[in-house]
Design a protein around this motif. Structure first.
Motif, PDB file in Angstrom:
ATOM      1  N   UNK A  28     -14.138  19.818  -1.763  1.00  0.00           N
ATOM      2  CA  UNK A  28     -12.935  19.260  -1.145  1.00  0.00           C
ATOM      3  C   UNK A  28     -13.309  17.975  -0.414  1.00  0.00           C
ATOM      4  N   UNK A  29     -12.556  16.933  -0.711  1.00  0.00           N
ATOM      5  CA  UNK A  29     -12.798  15.646  -0.063  1.00  0.00           C
ATOM      6  C   UNK A  29     -11.546  15.263   0.714  1.00  0.00           C
ATOM      7  N   UNK A  30     -11.728  14.789   1.925  1.00  0.00           N
ATOM      8  CA  UNK A  30     -10.597  14.198   2.657  1.00  0.00           C
ATOM      9  C   UNK A  30     -10.897  12.700   2.731  1.00  0.00           C
ATOM     10  N   UNK A  31     -10.178  11.945   1.894  1.00  0.00           N
ATOM     11  CA  UNK A  31     -10.459  10.510   1.761  1.00  0.00           C
ATOM     12  C   UNK A  31      -9.488   9.712   2.618  1.00  0.00           C
ATOM     13  N   UNK A  32     -10.043   8.925   3.508  1.00  0.00           N
ATOM     14  CA  UNK A  32      -9.166   8.127   4.358  1.00  0.00           C
ATOM     15  C   UNK A  32      -9.756   6.737   4.573  1.00  0.00           C
ATOM     16  N   UNK A  33      -8.979   5.886   5.234  1.00  0.00           N
ATOM     17  CA  UNK A  33      -9.430   4.549   5.634  1.00  0.00           C
ATOM     18  C   UNK A  33      -8.455   4.123   6.724  1.00  0.00           C
ATOM     19  N   UNK A  34      -8.817   3.122   7.501  1.00  0.00           N
ATOM     20  CA  UNK A  34      -7.908   2.708   8.580  1.00  0.00           C
ATOM     21  C   UNK A  34      -6.596   2.202   7.965  1.00  0.00           C
ATOM     22  N   UNK A  35      -5.516   2.273   8.736  1.00  0.00           N
ATOM     23  CA  UNK A  35      -4.219   1.844   8.183  1.00  0.00           C
ATOM     24  C   UNK A  35      -4.262   0.357   7.834  1.00  0.00           C
ATOM     25  N   UNK A  36      -5.015  -0.437   8.611  1.00  0.00           N
ATOM     26  CA  UNK A  36      -5.096  -1.879   8.320  1.00  0.00           C
ATOM     27  C   UNK A  36      -5.801  -2.107   6.978  1.00  0.00           C
ATOM     28  N   UNK A  37      -6.915  -1.394   6.772  1.00  0.00           N
ATOM     29  CA  UNK A  37      -7.651  -1.540   5.507  1.00  0.00           C
ATOM     30  C   UNK A  37      -6.765  -1.143   4.335  1.00  0.00           C
ATOM     31  N   UNK A  38      -6.029  -0.032   4.502  1.00  0.00           N
ATOM     32  CA  UNK A  38      -5.162   0.420   3.400  1.00  0.00           C
ATOM     33  C   UNK A  38      -4.064  -0.592   3.122  1.00  0.00           C
ATOM     34  N   UNK A  39      -3.521  -1.181   4.208  1.00  0.00           N
ATOM     35  CA  UNK A  39      -2.466  -2.192   4.028  1.00  0.00           C
ATOM     36  C   UNK A  39      -3.037  -3.431   3.336  1.00  0.00           C
ATOM     37  N   UNK A  99     -13.475  20.645   4.106  1.00  0.00           N
ATOM     38  CA  UNK A  99     -13.458  19.390   3.332  1.00  0.00           C
ATOM     39  C   UNK A  99     -14.456  18.391   3.915  1.00  0.00           C
ATOM     40  N   UNK A 100     -15.030  17.567   3.038  1.00  0.00           N
ATOM     41  CA  UNK A 100     -15.954  16.530   3.484  1.00  0.00           C
ATOM     42  C   UNK A 100     -15.128  15.275   3.767  1.00  0.00           C
ATOM     43  N   UNK A 101     -15.255  14.728   4.961  1.00  0.00           N
ATOM     44  CA  UNK A 101     -14.503  13.525   5.318  1.00  0.00           C
ATOM     45  C   UNK A 101     -15.205  12.293   4.754  1.00  0.00           C
ATOM     46  N   UNK A 102     -14.482  11.505   3.970  1.00  0.00           N
ATOM     47  CA  UNK A 102     -15.040  10.238   3.474  1.00  0.00           C
ATOM     48  C   UNK A 102     -14.125   9.126   3.975  1.00  0.00           C
ATOM     49  N   UNK A 103     -14.646   8.292   4.879  1.00  0.00           N
ATOM     50  CA  UNK A 103     -13.871   7.158   5.379  1.00  0.00           C
ATOM     51  C   UNK A 103     -14.310   5.932   4.585  1.00  0.00           C
ATOM     52  N   UNK A 104     -13.376   5.419   3.761  1.00  0.00           N
ATOM     53  CA  UNK A 104     -13.767   4.347   2.839  1.00  0.00           C
ATOM     54  C   UNK A 104     -13.513   2.958   3.417  1.00  0.00           C
TER      55      UNK A 104
END
Ligand code: DC
Length: 218
Positions: free
Chosen positions: A140-151, A195-200
């Motif tokens: 299980x992966x929890x993939x995230x990034x800051x809202x600014x990076x995603x925008x 889940x493993x947190x992956x901050x991209x």
């Protein structure tokens, strides 16, 4: 018989889940299941048939008329019509976030997703894969990034398509959608305990893909 492997990728919108999941699927020869496309298809069906998305009963009644098929080349068919492009508009994104609140919609789609997941080695992306759809997924992966990076990433994609983009508006839309997906009553977006947190935020696509394949092989 060899055990089937399942990988769940959850996370907020525009975190790159589908891009990453598709690449992992291709490299590892897994079946990719885009669960967001299924919620989008329900919303698209309702919009096309003038069903008020805020009318839970009306949306619920429409479910029996909906058949969704995802193909190996990542096309999305709604009642045998290819809607792969039509479900990617902002209107449908908002609509998908709205219909995904309803229990009947979730029960219908989770059921379909579980059936699809039995067909082989699979990688699913969404909001509730590790918590609800496949609580026993192998990885299980929890993939995230800051809202600014995603925008910034979303704006880059839009500009490449020749569409004007205001980064502050895109970021606000992302934050609003995250809020709705994380605060709805049923199956809200949340990181599964295992889940493993992956901050991209500071990772390239290739780095994230490599990291997930490494975790899978472990
Ligand atoms: O991943 P996406 O942007 O295509 O998803 C569209 C919407 O569908 C998202 O705002 C929330 C909903 N969704 C969900 O509730 N559960 C999933 N497993 C996938 C998507």
């Amino acid at each position: 018989m060899k055990k089937k492997i399942s990988i769940a990728i959850d996370g907020p919108s525009a975190a790159g889940k589908s891009t990453i999941a598709k690449m992992v699927a291709k490299k590892e020869n897994f079946i990719y299941i885009d669960t967001g496309a299924m919620y989008r298809s329900v919303a698209f069906y309702c919009i096309k048939n003038h069903i008020d998305l805020n009318d839970e009963q009306a949306v619920e009644q429409s479910i029996s008329n909906i058949q969704i098929r995802l193909t190996a080349d990542n096309k999305v068919y709604l009642n045998d019509e290819d809607v792969s492009l039509q479900i990617r508009t902002d209107e449908v994104s908002l609509g998908a976030s709205c219909v995904s609140k309803y229990q009947a919609v979730r029960t219908f789609l989770v059921d379909e997703q579980r059936k699809m997941a039995e067909t082989g080695n699979v990688i699913l992306d969404g909001r509730d894969i590790g918590t609800v759809v496949l609580p026993h997924a192998d990885l299980k992966i929890y993939l995230t990034a800051s809202s600014r990076t995603r925008a910034e990433r979303r704006c880059k994609e839009l500009v490449e398509k020749g569409v004007n983009c205001d980064i502050d508006t895109v970021e606000k839309d992302i934050i609003d959608r995250d809020y709705r997906d994380m605060h709805r009553e049923i199956s809200p977006l949340t990181q599964a305990e295992d889940a493993v947190l992956v901050d991209s935020s500071n990772m390239s696509i290739d780095e994230v893909v490599k990291e997930i394949i490494k975790l899978k092989n472990e």
